[in-house]
Design a protein around this motif. Sequence first.
Motif, PDB file in Angstrom:
ATOM      1  N   ALA A   1       0.919  -1.165   0.205  1.00 31.11           N
ATOM      2  CA  ALA A   1       0.045  -0.067  -0.037  1.00 31.11           C
ATOM      3  C   ALA A   1       0.658   1.226  -0.027  1.00 31.11           C
ATOM      4  O   ALA A   1       0.380   2.495  -0.410  1.00 31.11           O
ATOM      5  N   ASN A   2       1.896   1.188   0.660  1.00 32.99           N
ATOM      6  CA  ASN A   2       2.745   2.620   0.676  1.00 32.99           C
ATOM      7  C   ASN A   2       3.734   2.842  -0.487  1.00 32.99           C
ATOM      8  O   ASN A   2       4.101   1.763  -1.389  1.00 32.99           O
ATOM      9  N   ILE A   3       3.588   4.064  -0.869  1.00 34.90           N
ATOM     10  CA  ILE A   3       4.432   4.496  -2.202  1.00 34.90           C
ATOM     11  C   ILE A   3       5.653   5.440  -1.495  1.00 34.90           C
ATOM     12  O   ILE A   3       5.327   6.216  -0.747  1.00 34.90           O
ATOM     13  N   PHE A   4       6.709   4.774  -1.669  1.00 33.56           N
ATOM     14  CA  PHE A   4       7.829   5.806  -1.292  1.00 33.56           C
ATOM     15  C   PHE A   4       8.904   5.570  -2.293  1.00 33.56           C
ATOM     16  O   PHE A   4       9.246   4.418  -3.038  1.00 33.56           O
ATOM     17  N   GLU A   5      10.128   6.250  -2.202  1.00 31.58           N
ATOM     18  CA  GLU A   5      11.261   6.254  -3.071  1.00 31.58           C
ATOM     19  C   GLU A   5      12.205   4.930  -2.369  1.00 31.58           C
ATOM     20  O   GLU A   5      12.336   4.616  -1.408  1.00 31.58           O
ATOM     21  N   ALA A   6      12.504   4.207  -3.371  1.00 36.01           N
ATOM     22  CA  ALA A   6      13.263   2.905  -2.977  1.00 36.01           C
ATOM     23  C   ALA A   6      14.550   3.448  -2.275  1.00 36.01           C
ATOM     24  O   ALA A   6      15.202   4.442  -2.574  1.00 36.01           O
TER      25      ALA A   6
ATOM     26  N   TYR B   1      21.692   3.172  18.516  1.00 35.84           N
ATOM     27  CA  TYR B   1      21.638   2.849  17.028  1.00 35.84           C
ATOM     28  C   TYR B   1      21.839   4.182  16.090  1.00 35.84           C
ATOM     29  O   TYR B   1      21.375   5.256  16.734  1.00 35.84           O
ATOM     30  N   ALA B   2      22.427   3.875  15.003  1.00 32.90           N
ATOM     31  CA  ALA B   2      22.561   5.006  13.919  1.00 32.90           C
ATOM     32  C   ALA B   2      21.879   4.386  12.632  1.00 32.90           C
ATOM     33  O   ALA B   2      22.394   3.101  12.210  1.00 32.90           O
ATOM     34  N   VAL B   3      21.198   4.918  11.872  1.00 31.86           N
ATOM     35  CA  VAL B   3      20.479   4.395  10.729  1.00 31.86           C
ATOM     36  C   VAL B   3      21.027   4.983   9.895  1.00 31.86           C
ATOM     37  O   VAL B   3      20.724   6.284   9.723  1.00 31.86           O
ATOM     38  N   PHE B   4      21.600   4.556   8.608  1.00 27.79           N
ATOM     39  CA  PHE B   4      21.925   5.360   7.475  1.00 27.79           C
ATOM     40  C   PHE B   4      21.165   4.924   6.346  1.00 27.79           C
ATOM     41  O   PHE B   4      20.637   3.756   6.280  1.00 27.79           O
ATOM     42  N   GLN B   5      20.882   5.755   5.460  1.00 23.79           N
ATOM     43  CA  GLN B   5      19.752   5.458   4.286  1.00 23.79           C
ATOM     44  C   GLN B   5      20.448   5.793   3.128  1.00 23.79           C
ATOM     45  O   GLN B   5      21.078   6.716   2.971  1.00 23.79           O
ATOM     46  N   THR B   6      20.336   5.025   2.020  1.00 24.09           N
ATOM     47  CA  THR B   6      20.987   5.268   0.906  1.00 24.09           C
ATOM     48  C   THR B   6      19.794   5.064  -0.179  1.00 24.09           C
ATOM     49  O   THR B   6      19.062   4.000  -0.348  1.00 24.09           O
ATOM     50  N   ARG B   7      19.702   6.011  -1.049  1.00 21.94           N
ATOM     51  CA  ARG B   7      18.388   6.295  -2.107  1.00 21.94           C
ATOM     52  C   ARG B   7      19.190   5.584  -3.385  1.00 21.94           C
ATOM     53  O   ARG B   7      20.124   5.339  -3.518  1.00 21.94           O
ATOM     54  N   VAL B   8      18.176   5.388  -4.540  1.00 19.08           N
ATOM     55  CA  VAL B   8      18.730   4.765  -5.614  1.00 19.08           C
ATOM     56  C   VAL B   8      19.602   5.582  -6.197  1.00 19.08           C
ATOM     57  O   VAL B   8      20.459   5.341  -7.093  1.00 19.08           O
ATOM     58  N   ASN B   9      19.764   6.938  -6.073  1.00 18.83           N
ATOM     59  CA  ASN B   9      20.700   7.967  -6.811  1.00 18.83           C
ATOM     60  C   ASN B   9      22.080   7.702  -6.065  1.00 18.83           C
ATOM     61  O   ASN B   9      23.165   8.259  -6.457  1.00 18.83           O
ATOM     62  N   GLY B  10      22.215   6.959  -4.803  1.00 19.97           N
ATOM     63  CA  GLY B  10      23.435   6.339  -4.501  1.00 19.97           C
ATOM     64  C   GLY B  10      23.910   7.435  -3.283  1.00 19.97           C
ATOM     65  O   GLY B  10      24.964   7.159  -2.472  1.00 19.97           O
ATOM     66  N   ASN B  11      23.224   8.299  -3.042  1.00 21.31           N
ATOM     67  CA  ASN B  11      23.432   9.262  -2.037  1.00 21.31           C
ATOM     68  C   ASN B  11      23.078   8.527  -0.452  1.00 21.31           C
ATOM     69  O   ASN B  11      22.025   8.154  -0.286  1.00 21.31           O
ATOM     70  N   SER B  12      23.983   8.503   0.451  1.00 22.59           N
ATOM     71  CA  SER B  12      23.763   8.046   1.673  1.00 22.59           C
ATOM     72  C   SER B  12      23.686   9.318   2.668  1.00 22.59           C
ATOM     73  O   SER B  12      24.598  10.223   2.567  1.00 22.59           O
ATOM     74  N   GLU B  13      22.845   9.116   3.782  1.00 20.70           N
ATOM     75  CA  GLU B  13      22.640  10.054   4.947  1.00 20.70           C
ATOM     76  C   GLU B  13      22.149   9.375   6.134  1.00 20.70           C
ATOM     77  O   GLU B  13      21.639   8.325   6.153  1.00 20.70           O
ATOM     78  N   VAL B  14      22.595  10.145   7.127  1.00 19.59           N
ATOM     79  CA  VAL B  14      21.958   9.718   8.455  1.00 19.59           C
ATOM     80  C   VAL B  14      20.567   9.789   8.417  1.00 19.59           C
ATOM     81  O   VAL B  14      19.902  10.807   8.127  1.00 19.59           O
TER      82      VAL B  14
END
Length: 163
Positions: free
Chosen positions: A80-85, A111-124
């Motif tokens: 159901a959710n739509i979000f960027e991969a 904890y620390a969670v890093f997110q990387t999007r399809v464009n390859g950019n990673s961020e905290v």
Amino acid sequence: MEMKQINDLREIQLKIEELTHAYVQCIDDNRLEEWPEFFTEDCLYQIISRENDERNFPASLIYCDSKGMLKDRITAHRQANIFEAHVYRHIVSSIRITSHENDTYTVHSNYAVFQTRVNGNSEVYNVGKYIDKVIFEDDQPKFKEKKVIYDTLVIPTLLVTPI
């Protein structure tokens, strides 16, 4: 404390550490259908801001009070959710058992969670602490409660994946 008690406590700590690391690896590897299996049937999973937790305000980003609700959350996430991969990578501190009462261990970790999007950019993406209540079922640790208390003031995207 006797040597046997120390060894028993170390074994318990190692099992709880393995539970924690397997939990975050499951999320990071996008095996979310397996995620509810880290919990007892009558569990609590809550993602709440530090401010709300400190003030005893119940408002949470996510609040699930059974394994069934966790499974529903994953079904909604997948269908159901739509979000960027994106992908997550967790870094978790060593765990600390802070109390033991009636076969329930209270465990703290950061904890620390890093997110990387399809464009390859990673961020905290999110930073905070876990406060867990762990019990053993058939000699295997399970989360009875997992409270995710985040310090991050602004979450940059829709929070759909468990932390």
